[in-house]
Design an enzyme around this catalytic site. Structure first.
Site, PDB file in Angstrom:
ATOM      1  N   HIS A  65       0.821  -1.221   0.000  1.00  0.00           N
ATOM      2  CA  HIS A  65       0.000   0.000   0.000  1.00  0.00           C
ATOM      3  C   HIS A  65       0.853   1.268   0.000  1.00  0.00           C
ATOM      4  CE1 HIS A  65      -3.748  -2.259   0.681  1.00  0.00           C
ATOM      5  NE2 HIS A  65      -3.028  -3.014   1.490  1.00  0.00           N
ATOM      6  N   ASN A 138      -9.982  -3.534   1.658  1.00  0.00           N
ATOM      7  CA  ASN A 138      -9.613  -3.500   0.240  1.00  0.00           C
ATOM      8  C   ASN A 138     -10.855  -3.283  -0.609  1.00  0.00           C
ATOM      9  OD1 ASN A 138      -6.856  -3.943   0.610  1.00  0.00           O
ATOM     10  ND2 ASN A 138      -7.033  -6.162   0.451  1.00  0.00           N
TER      11      ASN A 138
END
Length: 492
Positions: A65, A138
């Site tokens: 990320h 997510n």
């Protein structure tokens, strides 16, 4: 101004240049030398400080990320859920809680294009009156593995080759050929949703199964879903190439520009619930994060709305130093025994201490917005004002006490110490159901992407055969088409 309580801020900028210590700088254009053409002097402290600061500007990027963008706003309760949870921020319709949300790609580096096929992160930090609550999710409701011990391996497989620093499908399919549970996520990864149009048109999922606890102590399993009010939109492969070629930060710019223009993105928070007493009644394990809960069995119920109405003031301070942790829950919300969830409870705080330092929770973007009290003292970069004389617990000189006890799940666990796979794997049913739910043109796009990925030269016949066999078990017609295009015979 109390000089002993002063904190650095750009709101206190002087009209002239200074060093970090506040000393005036009369020339920020020329270094100090012996004469106009002589060597630079080491006593030019401002120059040394300027260079030293510059060479230390960057911090370790997130191991996953790394590429992302944040925005601020609020969460508002729209429906009563007090029968499910005693969480204060969900206490009544109309209650608002400040939030910060970070959207991201997962695998690729900071600065990489936002049009690459990759899961997206959707992490939300609620600054509640009872402490911070983080939903670190997510844009897919499932993940590639179900046991946290494999998390470093799956990330390594998706990351670039350590020899060439090139991301290669042979590594991904080799690793995942040992994990048929990954089929569920590949049914999302190679689908149209694998490349969102931007962050505003993207769903979010808590992925894990959480527990909600009400005032009576009753526990309910829950799944969190974020549904964009402007709908879900994706980029087709050719569109992604064009968009990414024109602007590698298109999603970041879209989010920033939309908020700046007053076009505030909004999501509805929906939940699915399950009685833990029923968890053994299904063909799948409800705590297996490679599985969805079918909506025909577990319908979505509205809870509230998320509105992002303010851009961050500083990208580094409120995006790079922003730290999420799935372990941050509040009374009325708790963890489940999901094997990957359990690992993340440790891993996130560990990586934040490495990346930001032991006192990362004192950074303004991470600090709770409610009073708090503990004896976690000192360490690098501790800038919290403290004047207590008692730094231990318990003490008759410090009246601090334990907080009021709140209910948590109290189910009895028993069993032997062992390392094993869960009993209900059921790896093929859900990806097959998902494939069959699509229109023929969407099925064809999925098949083409899968064929292209499995056609990478270094993927062996053995690995291709495994994947053809697995997809055949998901859906016979899909397996036959895949086998034909790859020239592989299914081996079931």
């Amino acid at each position: 101004m109390d000089p002993y309580k002063f904190r650095p801020s750009s709101s206190n900028d002087t009209p002239f240049w200074t060093t970090n210590a506040g000393d005036p700088v009369s020339n920020n254009n020329s270094s100090m030398t012996v004469g106009p053409r002589g060597p630079i002097l080491l006593e030019d402290y401002h120059m040394i400080e300027k260079l030293a600061n510059f060479t230390r500007e960057r911090i370790p990027e997130r191991v996953v990320h790394a590429r992302g963008m944040s925005a601020k706003g609020f969460f508002e309760v729209t429906h009563d859920v007090t029968d499910l949870t005693c969480a204060d921020f969900l206490r009544a319709p109309g209650v608002q809680t400040p939030v910060i949300v970070r959207f991201s790609t997962v695998i690729h580096e900071r600065g990489s294009p936002e049009t690459l096929r990759d899961p997206r992160g959707f992490a939300t930090k609620f600054y509640t009156r009872e402490g911070n609550f983080d939903i670190v999710g997510n844009n897919f409701p499932v993940f590639f593995i179900r046991d946290g011990i494999k998390f470093p391996d799956v990330v390594h497989a998706f990351k670039p080759n350590p020899k060439s620093h090139i991301q290669e499908y042979w590594r991904i399919f080799d690793f995942c050929s040992h994990h048929p549970e990954s089929l569920s996520t590949f049914a999302w990864f190679f689908d149209d949703v694998g490349i969102p149009q931007d962050y505003r048109h993207m769903e979010g999922f808590g992925v894990h199964t959480y527990c909600l606890i009400n005032k009576a102590g009753k526990v309910t399993y829950v799944k969190f879903h974020w549904k964009p009010t402007c709908g879900v939109k994706c980029l087709m492969d050719d569109e992604a190439i064009k968009v990414g070629g024109a602007n590698h930060s298109h999603a970041t710019q879209d989010l920033y520009d939309s908020i700046a223009a007053g076009n505030f993105p909004e999501w509805k928070l929906m939940i699915q619930t399950m009685d833990p007493a029923d968890e053994d009644k299904f063909s799948f394990d409800p705590l297996d994060m490679t599985k969805i809960w079918p909506e025909d069995m577990f319908p979505l119920h509205p809870v509230g709305r998320l509105v992002l109405n303010r851009n961050i003031d500083n990208w580094f301070a409120e995006n790079e130093m922003l730290a999420f942790n799935p372990a941050h829950v509040v009374p009325g919300v708790y963890y489940s025994n999901d094997k990957l969830f359990q690992l993340r409870l440790f891993a996130y705080s560990d990586t934040q201490r490495h990346r930001l330092g032991t006192n990362y929770l004192q950074l303004p973007v991470n600090a709770p917005k409610c009073p708090y009290h503990n004896n976690h003292y000192d360490g690098f970069m501790n800038f919290m004002h403290r004047d207590e004389e008692v730094d231990y617990f318990q003490s008759r000189y410090d009246p601090v006490r334990h907080a009021e006890k709140v209910p948590i799940p109290n189910a009895i666990c028993s069993g032997r110490r062992e390392k094993c796979v869960i009993e209900k794997e059921d790896n093929f049913r859900q990806p097959g159901d998902r494939y069959r739910s699509w229109a023929p043109d969407r099925q064809e796009r999925f098949l083409c992407r899968l064929v292209n990925a499995l056609s990478e030269p270094r993927i062996t016949h053995e690995i291709r055969s495994i994947w053809v066999s697995w997809w055949t078990q998901c859906d016979k017609s899909l397996g036959q088409k895949l086998a034909s295009r790859l020239n592989v015979r299914p081996n079931i």
